[in-house]
Design a protein around this motif. Structure first.
Motif, PDB file in Angstrom:
ATOM      1  N   SER A 158      42.508  37.891  79.765  1.00 22.55           N
ATOM      2  CA  SER A 158      41.130  38.303  80.045  1.00 22.55           C
ATOM      3  C   SER A 158      40.664  37.875  81.433  1.00 22.55           C
ATOM      4  O   SER A 158      39.516  38.147  81.801  1.00 22.55           O
ATOM      5  CB  SER A 158      40.179  37.730  78.986  1.00 22.55           C
ATOM      6  OG  SER A 158      40.478  38.258  77.718  1.00 22.55           O
TER       7      SER A 158
ATOM      8  N   GLN B 217      37.172  36.769  74.913  1.00 22.35           N
ATOM      9  CA  GLN B 217      37.431  38.199  74.872  1.00 22.35           C
ATOM     10  C   GLN B 217      37.386  38.773  76.281  1.00 22.35           C
ATOM     11  O   GLN B 217      36.860  38.160  77.201  1.00 22.35           O
ATOM     12  CB  GLN B 217      36.412  38.905  73.988  1.00 22.35           C
ATOM     13  CG  GLN B 217      35.000  38.912  74.533  1.00 22.35           C
ATOM     14  CD  GLN B 217      34.057  39.688  73.628  1.00 22.35           C
ATOM     15  OE1 GLN B 217      34.414  40.071  72.514  1.00 22.35           O
ATOM     16  NE2 GLN B 217      32.844  39.939  74.100  1.00 22.35           N
TER      17      GLN B 217
ATOM     18  N   ASN C 187      40.809  44.493  74.539  1.00 17.28           N
ATOM     19  CA  ASN C 187      40.451  43.583  73.444  1.00 17.28           C
ATOM     20  C   ASN C 187      41.170  43.939  72.158  1.00 17.28           C
ATOM     21  O   ASN C 187      41.481  43.059  71.345  1.00 17.28           O
ATOM     22  CB  ASN C 187      38.939  43.592  73.214  1.00 17.28           C
ATOM     23  CG  ASN C 187      38.234  42.567  74.073  1.00 17.28           C
ATOM     24  OD1 ASN C 187      38.787  41.515  74.358  1.00 17.28           O
ATOM     25  ND2 ASN C 187      37.024  42.882  74.495  1.00 17.28           N
TER      26      ASN C 187
END
Length: 304
Positions: free
Chosen positions: A9, A33, A41
């Protein structure tokens, strides 16, 4: 290939993830996330890699681990050195996960911070890292992990390529790294602070960085065992970057120059000849074009 990407991420992780996903079976893992992509995701596992128990939930049947996960803000680790310890624990846990599951290939993201401030010579090749040049807890965490990767290679047969990145910039970054920070501050008519009048660094556009990593994946068997500088290969004064940012955004912000901050490298230009020879690596985006592309991408976020 079946690939696990830690730190998926983050800035480089996001760009690499979306580039690899159409061609490979990629699973991302990150403590947070992905704020930029719902699609990524859907392929990301949430885990705190400081906790070895949480790695038990990761897929064990892998061809390659790309290990990017780290606390990566140099000055933040000067203020909070425990974050450097986190980096070392995370890397140890990842290597142990690989050893226990007989996963034999890793690409580890290190940093040009490992070189420190080398005064002689223009471009710095990969063999110039010295313990006595270590400037910060962050660089120490990267140097120690490089050593651990080498140890796991010799003792447990885990093949590796270590990449040393240099001032990667571009999309997918809303941190306080200097370029996204200055774009935000410029849009808010705030002063731009340059830490170091003569600070001169090798800025690498994100797509050139990702190209280098993809070349390593493609040629892994031929280049394993190597350390490679993945950078642009030319340095630019930080003050010049600030001035170019003002010009691009037609801004009137003041530029204020202060002393270089404790623990930060202030002089670096990478020798990328080894990556060119082994990978065919050929960075295409210079600082002016890179800043132009970056500012354009960020308009939706910061610029009115």
């Amino acid at each position: 290939m079946r690939i696990l990407l830690t730190g998926s991420s983050g800035t480089i992780g996001t760009r690499l993830f979306e580039t690899l996903l159409p061609q490979h079976q990629v699973v991302g893992v990150d403590i947070k996330q992905n704020k930029w992509s719902s699609k990524l995701n859907a392929h990301t596992l949430r885990a705190d890699l400081r906790n070895s128990d949480e790695l038990a939930n990761l897929p064990p049947d892998l061809d390659l681990v790309i290990h990017f996960a780290a606390n990566a803000r140099v000055y933040e680790l000067v203020k909070r050195p425990e974050l450097a310890l986190d980096n070392m624990v995370i890397s140890f846990n990842v290597l142990e996960f690989m050893r226990k599951n007989h996963i034999n290939n890793i690409i580890f993201a290190s940093s040009r911070e490992t070189y420190g401030n080398i005064m002689e010579g223009d471009s710095i090749p990969e063999d110039r890292v010295r313990l006595e040049n270590c400037e910060s807890p962050y660089s120490a965490s990267k140097m120690s992990t490089e050593a651990m990767v080498h140890a796991y290679s010799k003792v447990y047969g885990i093949d590796s390529v270590i990449v040393r990145f240099s001032n990667v910039y571009g999309m997918y970054d809303d941190s306080d790294r200097v370029i996204p920070l200055w774009i935000k501050q410029t849009s808010n008519r705030q002063d731009l602070i340059v830490y170091g009048k003569d600070k001169t660094l090798d800025f690498t556009y994100i797509d050139d960085t990702v190209e280098g990593v993809i070349n390593i994946i493609t040629k892994f068997d031929q280049v394993k065992g190597n350390i490679l500088n993945i950078a642009y290969g030319k340095s630019t004064k930080l003050l010049t970057v600030a001035e170019e940012m003002k010009r691009l955004l037609n801004a009137e912000n003041r530029i204020i120059v202060k002393e270089n901050r404790l623990g930060e490298v202030w002089k670096f230009q990478a020798d990328i000849s080894k990556a060119k020879e082994l990978l065919g690596y050929n960075p295409m985006v210079g600082i002016e074009e890179g800043l132009k592309r970056t500012a354009e991408w960020y308009k939706d976020f910061y610029i009115n």
